[in-house]
Design a protein around this motif. Structure first.
Motif, PDB file in Angstrom:
ATOM      1  N   UNK A  93       0.719  -1.283  -0.143  1.00 38.16           N
ATOM      2  CA  UNK A  93      -0.036  -0.026  -0.143  1.00 38.16           C
ATOM      3  C   UNK A  93       0.908   1.266   0.154  1.00 38.16           C
ATOM      4  N   UNK A  94       0.648   2.037   0.837  1.00 36.05           N
ATOM      5  CA  UNK A  94       1.335   3.389   1.131  1.00 36.05           C
ATOM      6  C   UNK A  94       2.827   2.777   1.490  1.00 36.05           C
ATOM      7  N   UNK A  95       3.767   3.890   1.345  1.00 34.59           N
ATOM      8  CA  UNK A  95       5.291   3.272   1.654  1.00 34.59           C
ATOM      9  C   UNK A  95       5.062   2.951   3.430  1.00 34.59           C
ATOM     10  N   UNK A  96       5.648   1.504   3.360  1.00 33.59           N
ATOM     11  CA  UNK A  96       5.881   1.333   4.729  1.00 33.59           C
ATOM     12  C   UNK A  96       4.473   0.444   5.217  1.00 33.59           C
ATOM     13  N   UNK A  97       3.590   0.200   4.250  1.00 33.15           N
ATOM     14  CA  UNK A  97       2.312  -0.541   4.574  1.00 33.15           C
ATOM     15  C   UNK A  97       2.399  -1.683   3.549  1.00 33.15           C
ATOM     16  N   UNK A  98       1.877  -2.808   4.058  1.00 31.07           N
ATOM     17  CA  UNK A  98       1.542  -4.036   3.213  1.00 31.07           C
ATOM     18  C   UNK A  98       0.161  -4.425   3.774  1.00 31.07           C
ATOM     19  N   UNK A  99      -0.745  -5.185   2.869  1.00 28.67           N
ATOM     20  CA  UNK A  99      -1.968  -5.328   2.967  1.00 28.67           C
ATOM     21  C   UNK A  99      -2.073  -6.819   2.714  1.00 28.67           C
ATOM     22  N   UNK A 100      -2.510  -7.481   3.455  1.00 30.68           N
ATOM     23  CA  UNK A 100      -2.971  -8.903   3.347  1.00 30.68           C
ATOM     24  C   UNK A 100      -4.379  -9.263   3.260  1.00 30.68           C
ATOM     25  N   UNK A 101      -5.012  -9.655   2.327  1.00 24.87           N
ATOM     26  CA  UNK A 101      -6.226  -9.962   2.211  1.00 24.87           C
ATOM     27  C   UNK A 101      -6.516 -11.778   2.302  1.00 24.87           C
ATOM     28  N   UNK A 102      -7.317 -12.110   3.253  1.00 25.47           N
ATOM     29  CA  UNK A 102      -7.690 -13.265   3.370  1.00 25.47           C
ATOM     30  C   UNK A 102      -8.978 -13.725   2.748  1.00 25.47           C
ATOM     31  N   UNK A 103      -9.084 -14.537   2.049  1.00 23.97           N
ATOM     32  CA  UNK A 103     -10.659 -14.921   1.383  1.00 23.97           C
ATOM     33  C   UNK A 103     -10.774 -16.473   2.290  1.00 23.97           C
ATOM     34  N   UNK A 104     -11.864 -16.224   2.874  1.00 19.95           N
ATOM     35  CA  UNK A 104     -12.175 -17.604   3.709  1.00 19.95           C
ATOM     36  C   UNK A 104     -13.555 -18.040   3.567  1.00 19.95           C
ATOM     37  N   UNK A 105     -13.864 -19.258   3.895  1.00 18.41           N
ATOM     38  CA  UNK A 105     -15.348 -19.844   3.851  1.00 18.41           C
ATOM     39  C   UNK A 105     -15.606 -20.377   5.254  1.00 18.41           C
ATOM     40  N   UNK A 106     -16.804 -20.527   5.605  1.00 18.50           N
ATOM     41  CA  UNK A 106     -17.175 -21.090   6.752  1.00 18.50           C
ATOM     42  C   UNK A 106     -17.977 -22.562   6.255  1.00 18.50           C
ATOM     43  N   UNK A 107     -17.980 -23.498   7.360  1.00 22.09           N
ATOM     44  CA  UNK A 107     -18.641 -24.767   7.045  1.00 22.09           C
ATOM     45  C   UNK A 107     -19.760 -24.661   6.109  1.00 22.09           C
ATOM     46  N   UNK A 108     -20.655 -23.830   6.278  1.00 26.53           N
ATOM     47  CA  UNK A 108     -21.815 -23.707   5.813  1.00 26.53           C
ATOM     48  C   UNK A 108     -21.872 -22.963   4.603  1.00 26.53           C
ATOM     49  N   UNK A 109     -20.967 -22.674   3.826  1.00 28.90           N
ATOM     50  CA  UNK A 109     -20.689 -22.220   2.582  1.00 28.90           C
ATOM     51  C   UNK A 109     -20.585 -20.609   2.617  1.00 28.90           C
ATOM     52  N   UNK A 110     -20.889 -19.951   3.573  1.00 28.47           N
ATOM     53  CA  UNK A 110     -20.729 -18.530   3.721  1.00 28.47           C
ATOM     54  C   UNK A 110     -19.170 -18.235   3.536  1.00 28.47           C
ATOM     55  N   UNK A 111     -19.157 -17.056   2.505  1.00 27.91           N
ATOM     56  CA  UNK A 111     -17.524 -16.644   2.150  1.00 27.91           C
ATOM     57  C   UNK A 111     -17.736 -15.048   2.797  1.00 27.91           C
ATOM     58  N   UNK A 112     -16.238 -14.756   2.932  1.00 30.74           N
ATOM     59  CA  UNK A 112     -16.116 -13.361   3.435  1.00 30.74           C
ATOM     60  C   UNK A 112     -14.624 -13.120   3.240  1.00 30.74           C
ATOM     61  N   UNK A 113     -13.976 -12.112   3.348  1.00 30.28           N
ATOM     62  CA  UNK A 113     -12.610 -11.689   3.317  1.00 30.28           C
ATOM     63  C   UNK A 113     -12.362 -10.819   4.555  1.00 30.28           C
ATOM     64  N   UNK A 114     -11.189 -10.948   5.078  1.00 33.62           N
ATOM     65  CA  UNK A 114     -10.732 -10.340   5.940  1.00 33.62           C
ATOM     66  C   UNK A 114      -9.433  -9.487   5.475  1.00 33.62           C
ATOM     67  N   UNK A 115      -9.190  -8.155   5.534  1.00 40.05           N
ATOM     68  CA  UNK A 115      -8.076  -7.501   5.208  1.00 40.05           C
ATOM     69  C   UNK A 115      -7.357  -7.068   6.361  1.00 40.05           C
ATOM     70  N   UNK A 116      -5.985  -7.227   6.385  1.00 43.91           N
ATOM     71  CA  UNK A 116      -5.005  -7.163   7.382  1.00 43.91           C
ATOM     72  C   UNK A 116      -3.969  -6.084   6.939  1.00 43.91           C
ATOM     73  N   UNK A 117      -3.846  -4.998   7.522  1.00 45.20           N
ATOM     74  CA  UNK A 117      -2.562  -4.130   7.253  1.00 45.20           C
ATOM     75  C   UNK A 117      -1.553  -4.597   8.264  1.00 45.20           C
ATOM     76  N   UNK A 118      -0.218  -4.595   7.676  1.00 46.26           N
ATOM     77  CA  UNK A 118       0.910  -4.604   8.663  1.00 46.26           C
ATOM     78  C   UNK A 118       1.676  -3.567   8.572  1.00 46.26           C
TER      79      UNK A 118
END
Length: 118
Positions: A93-118
């Motif tokens: 991202x911006x200088x000195x920033x990194x972004x991890x996006x995790x795309x995940x699924x629950x056992x019932x099929x629901x999907x979502x994503x979580x963005x984590x900045x480091x």
């Protein structure tokens, strides 16, 4: 302050950076962020908890990306059994920033994503 009687979910934790709690999907987002932001060995009562992402902080992006993806998948698989990781993206991202996006699924099929900045 949240009272125990006000909690309606089986999965909850105190909210970081504020009062109250997070429940359900918000609990999963916060749990994933905690796992990825915690360097392995930082928790003296659980020395294996967290991730090894800090080991790749000074790598060039093209060399760091596969390690960051692998470490993210392994850490989440170990410490957050409620989800299965489908994909992880790693971007600068911006200088000195990194972004991890995790795309995940629950056992019932629901999907979502979580963005984590480091």
């Amino acid at each position: 302050m949240t009272q125990l009687k006000d909690i309606s979910s089986l999965h909850w934790q105190t909210a970081l950076g504020g009062d109250g709690i997070v429940e359900n999907i918000d609990d999963i987002h916060q749990a994933i962020a905690i796992i990825l932001r915690t360097p392995q060995g930082a928790d003296p009562l659980r020395p294996e908890f967290g991730s090894k992402l800090r080991e790749y902080i000074d790598y060039p992006i093209n060399r760091a990306r596969p390690h960051v993806v692998r470490e993210s998948v392994e850490a989440i698989a170990r410490w957050e059994p409620r989800v299965s990781v489908e994909r992880v993206s790693f971007e600068l991202g911006e200088p000195g920033q990194a972004m991890i996006k995790v795309f995940w699924r629950l056992p019932d099929g629901f999907t979502d994503q979580t963005a984590v900045s480091l």
